[in-house]
Design a protein around this motif. Structure first.
Motif, PDB file in Angstrom:
ATOM      1  N   TYR A 153       0.819  -1.211   0.000  1.00 38.29           N
ATOM      2  CA  TYR A 153       0.000   0.000   0.000  1.00 38.29           C
ATOM      3  C   TYR A 153       0.857   1.268   0.000  1.00 38.29           C
ATOM      4  N   ALA A 154       2.024   1.220   0.624  1.00 41.30           N
ATOM      5  CA  ALA A 154       2.924   2.377   0.564  1.00 41.30           C
ATOM      6  C   ALA A 154       3.351   2.633  -0.878  1.00 41.30           C
ATOM      7  N   ASP A 155       3.622   1.558  -1.602  1.00 38.57           N
ATOM      8  CA  ASP A 155       4.000   1.691  -3.001  1.00 38.57           C
ATOM      9  C   ASP A 155       2.828   2.215  -3.839  1.00 38.57           C
ATOM     10  N   CYS A 156       1.618   1.743  -3.520  1.00 41.67           N
ATOM     11  CA  CYS A 156       0.428   2.248  -4.220  1.00 41.67           C
ATOM     12  C   CYS A 156       0.236   3.738  -3.974  1.00 41.67           C
ATOM     13  N   ALA A 157       0.485   4.180  -2.737  1.00 39.83           N
ATOM     14  CA  ALA A 157       0.372   5.608  -2.428  1.00 39.83           C
ATOM     15  C   ALA A 157       1.335   6.420  -3.288  1.00 39.83           C
ATOM     16  N   LEU A 158       2.564   5.922  -3.422  1.00 46.96           N
ATOM     17  CA  LEU A 158       3.552   6.610  -4.252  1.00 46.96           C
ATOM     18  C   LEU A 158       3.078   6.704  -5.702  1.00 46.96           C
ATOM     19  N   GLN A 159       2.597   5.581  -6.232  1.00 48.16           N
ATOM     20  CA  GLN A 159       2.175   5.564  -7.632  1.00 48.16           C
ATOM     21  C   GLN A 159       0.961   6.466  -7.875  1.00 48.16           C
ATOM     22  N   ALA A 160       0.090   6.557  -6.859  1.00 47.36           N
ATOM     23  CA  ALA A 160      -1.126   7.360  -7.015  1.00 47.36           C
ATOM     24  C   ALA A 160      -0.923   8.821  -6.653  1.00 47.36           C
ATOM     25  N   GLY A 161       0.250   9.155  -6.074  1.00 51.93           N
ATOM     26  CA  GLY A 161       0.533  10.539  -5.720  1.00 51.93           C
ATOM     27  C   GLY A 161      -0.093  10.977  -4.411  1.00 51.93           C
ATOM     28  N   LEU A 162      -0.136  10.054  -3.420  1.00 55.16           N
ATOM     29  CA  LEU A 162      -0.733  10.355  -2.118  1.00 55.16           C
ATOM     30  C   LEU A 162       0.333  10.427  -1.023  1.00 55.16           C
ATOM     31  N   ALA A 163       0.106  11.291  -0.041  1.00 62.31           N
ATOM     32  CA  ALA A 163       0.886  11.241   1.191  1.00 62.31           C
ATOM     33  C   ALA A 163       0.533   9.946   1.919  1.00 62.31           C
ATOM     34  N   PHE A 164       1.415   9.495   2.816  1.00 64.06           N
ATOM     35  CA  PHE A 164       1.221   8.212   3.496  1.00 64.06           C
ATOM     36  C   PHE A 164       1.409   8.395   4.996  1.00 64.06           C
ATOM     37  N   ILE A 165       0.446   7.881   5.760  1.00 68.97           N
ATOM     38  CA  ILE A 165       0.545   7.867   7.223  1.00 68.97           C
ATOM     39  C   ILE A 165       0.552   6.414   7.666  1.00 68.97           C
ATOM     40  N   ASN A 166       1.651   5.990   8.275  1.00 65.36           N
ATOM     41  CA  ASN A 166       1.800   4.590   8.669  1.00 65.36           C
ATOM     42  C   ASN A 166       1.585   4.449  10.172  1.00 65.36           C
ATOM     43  N   ASN A 167       0.402   3.928  10.525  1.00 64.87           N
ATOM     44  CA  ASN A 167       0.024   3.838  11.940  1.00 64.87           C
ATOM     45  C   ASN A 167       0.475   2.550  12.609  1.00 64.87           C
ATOM     46  N   ILE A 168       1.141   1.651  11.895  1.00 59.76           N
ATOM     47  CA  ILE A 168       1.501   0.362  12.490  1.00 59.76           C
ATOM     48  C   ILE A 168       3.021   0.188  12.490  1.00 59.76           C
ATOM     49  N   PRO A 169       3.519  -0.768  13.299  1.00 60.19           N
ATOM     50  CA  PRO A 169       4.970  -0.960  13.421  1.00 60.19           C
ATOM     51  C   PRO A 169       5.585  -1.777  12.292  1.00 60.19           C
ATOM     52  N   VAL A 170       5.496  -1.254  11.076  1.00 60.72           N
ATOM     53  CA  VAL A 170       6.298  -1.727   9.956  1.00 60.72           C
ATOM     54  C   VAL A 170       7.156  -0.536   9.564  1.00 60.72           C
ATOM     55  N   PHE A 171       8.443  -0.726   9.441  1.00 57.28           N
ATOM     56  CA  PHE A 171       9.353   0.411   9.372  1.00 57.28           C
ATOM     57  C   PHE A 171       9.483   0.931   7.941  1.00 57.28           C
ATOM     58  N   ILE A 172       8.619   1.914   7.646  1.00 62.87           N
ATOM     59  CA  ILE A 172       8.600   2.567   6.341  1.00 62.87           C
ATOM     60  C   ILE A 172       9.278   3.939   6.464  1.00 62.87           C
ATOM     61  N   ALA A 173       8.674   4.837   7.210  1.00 59.86           N
ATOM     62  CA  ALA A 173       9.308   6.141   7.441  1.00 59.86           C
ATOM     63  C   ALA A 173      10.637   5.991   8.173  1.00 59.86           C
ATOM     64  N   SER A 174      10.730   4.982   9.038  1.00 61.95           N
ATOM     65  CA  SER A 174      11.952   4.756   9.812  1.00 61.95           C
ATOM     66  C   SER A 174      12.792   3.620   9.246  1.00 61.95           C
ATOM     67  N   ASP A 175      12.589   3.303   7.983  1.00 67.69           N
ATOM     68  CA  ASP A 175      13.410   2.305   7.294  1.00 67.69           C
ATOM     69  C   ASP A 175      14.892   2.621   7.522  1.00 67.69           C
ATOM     70  N   PRO A 176      15.667   1.671   8.087  1.00 63.69           N
ATOM     71  CA  PRO A 176      17.078   1.954   8.411  1.00 63.69           C
ATOM     72  C   PRO A 176      17.885   2.464   7.217  1.00 63.69           C
ATOM     73  N   ASP A 177      17.554   2.021   6.022  1.00 64.89           N
ATOM     74  CA  ASP A 177      18.286   2.469   4.835  1.00 64.89           C
ATOM     75  C   ASP A 177      17.770   3.806   4.292  1.00 64.89           C
ATOM     76  N   GLY A 178      16.634   4.239   4.802  1.00 68.63           N
ATOM     77  CA  GLY A 178      16.074   5.513   4.354  1.00 68.63           C
ATOM     78  C   GLY A 178      15.511   5.498   2.942  1.00 68.63           C
ATOM     79  N   LYS A 179      15.345   4.305   2.374  1.00 72.79           N
ATOM     80  CA  LYS A 179      14.926   4.228   0.967  1.00 72.79           C
ATOM     81  C   LYS A 179      13.492   4.712   0.759  1.00 72.79           C
ATOM     82  N   TRP A 180      12.600   4.355   1.689  1.00 75.61           N
ATOM     83  CA  TRP A 180      11.205   4.783   1.519  1.00 75.61           C
ATOM     84  C   TRP A 180      11.094   6.298   1.634  1.00 75.61           C
ATOM     85  N   GLY A 181      11.779   6.869   2.614  1.00 77.37           N
ATOM     86  CA  GLY A 181      11.757   8.322   2.759  1.00 77.37           C
ATOM     87  C   GLY A 181      12.278   9.018   1.514  1.00 77.37           C
TER      88      GLY A 181
END
Length: 388
Positions: A153-181
């Motif tokens: 769904y994070a990838d879908c948000a990117l493709q659709a041009g939406l901001a993303f709010i991640n309310n669960i403990p899957v590390f997207i914004a805090s991805d150690p490699d910073g790739k999602w950010g």
């Protein structure tokens, strides 16, 4: 102000409380609006939020108007705003992936999901639905442990041009490699995450007390946080293989504000058990042991009882408006201040008083000041975080 158009993945208890709250506060003013951290953010009020798309996998919700679906089983949160008009938005079938744990098949239907007999959408289907809805922000309310589904769904948000709010403990914004950010920054889209911190829940209370120990010179030697509840979140978390990121998120939230990091054997934080009759009530048992002046021992025990999902929704209302504020300003990538204040596992941890000052500055910053503030931060370096 124009409406803030949002899409939601997972129409469970948290989505129910959020949607009820959007309508509940439409009849309020600042003087009688209890339970909000901010009445107005960037000119937007809580009632300015509008759900324009929704996804779920339960047959009792798919194909149903979202304002009706939020009251369907297995949802069991408090109903504080029951008279909702039809929204005209039907809940769409979502992508399952790892969003459903097989062990939940062993429980009564009223307690667990009933998978809808509908074809799962492709990424193209979801992206098209998001674009057609006019959504500006996508909120992730999938069950804990939904690593693959969250990335989908994070990838879908990117493709659709939406901001993303991640309310669960899957590390997207805090991805150690910073790739999602980096991907969201490149796309010109903001992201807030990860793992929403309740308005007054177990983790924020534990953090504040840990910070208090540090600031008052009390050595924290051992601590635990045990949580029980009866909603589908706790039922889902009986599968301990889904808890790796959850335990890391909650534990690091406390470790990061301690004067000194505790050994792994001296800190235990995490969901403890599923108690069906508690429904959406969450009970936290907290113990902290330490040493005062002269190495004299002390201990603190606390019992906190809260309705879990409204406790989350009060924060989500602010997260949504901050994401919209960033869209209006042209800010992109990981929003550090909202992530630090609203989430357990941001890309960088700050004490809660630091994060509070950061979020207030973020809200008050004017469009023309953004470049100036950014340059100043680069010159000054990051705010000092607590050791660890």
């Amino acid at each position: 102000m124009s409406k803030i158009k949002i899409a939601i993945v997972g129409i469970g208890n948290c989505a129910s409380s959020l949607i009820q709250g959007i309508h509940y506060y439409q009849g309020k003013n600042e003087q009688n609006a209890v339970g909000l951290m901010h009445w107005e953010i960037g000119g937007y009020l809580p009632g300015d939020i509008e759900v324009v798309a929704a996804f779920d996998i339960d047959q009792r919700k798919v194909g149903v108007d979202v304002n009706e679906a939020i009251f369907s089983l297995p949802n069991c949160t408090t109903v504080f705003c029951s008279e909702l008009p039809a929204s005209g938005v039907k809940v769409r079938m979502g992508k399952i992936l790892d969003g459903f744990s097989e062990h939940m098949n062993n429980y009564a239907e009223k307690r667990t999901f009933i998978l809808a007999n509908e074809p799962e959408p492709t990424a193209t289907d979801v992206v098209q639905a998001l674009k057609e809805s006019g959504a500006q922000i996508l909120l992730n309310y999938l069950p804990v442990g939904s690593e693959e589904a969250t990335r989908f769904y994070a990838d879908c948000a990117l493709q659709a041009g939406l901001a993303f709010i991640n309310n669960i403990p899957v590390f997207i914004a805090s991805d150690p490699d910073g790739k999602w950010g980096q991907r969201f920054a490149k796309a010109g889209l903001p992201i807030i995450g990860d793992d929403i911190k309740a308005q007054l829940g177990a983790t924020i209370t534990h953090r504040m007390l840990t910070d208090l120990f540090a600031k008052r010179g009390v050595k924290l030697e051992r601590t635990y946080q045990l949580n029980t509840g009866g909603n589908t979140d706790f039922l889902n978390m009986l599968n301990h293989s889904r808890l790796v990121s959850k335990k890391e998120s909650k534990t690091e939230a406390v470790q990061s504000v301690a004067a000194h990091r505790m050994d792994d054997d001296d800190i235990h934080i995490g969901p403890s058990d599923y108690v069906p009759w508690q429904n959406d009530n969450k009970i936290c048992f907290l113990r902290m042991e330490g040493k005062l002046f002269g190495d004299v021992p002390m201990n603190l025990e606390l019992r906190l009882s809260v309705e879990d999902s409204p406790n989350s929704a009060g924060v989500a209302v602010d997260m949504i408006r901050c994401a919209k504020l960033a869209l209006d300003r042209g800010q992109s990538g990981v929003l550090e201040a909202p992530s630090a204040y609203f989430c357990k596992h941001p890309s960088r941890q700050f004490t809660d008083d630091q994060a509070y000052r950061m979020i207030e500055a973020f809200i008050e910053t004017k469009r023309g000041q953004l470049h100036e503030v950014s340059d100043h931060r680069r010159r000054q370096g990051p705010p000092a975080a607590a050791e660890g």
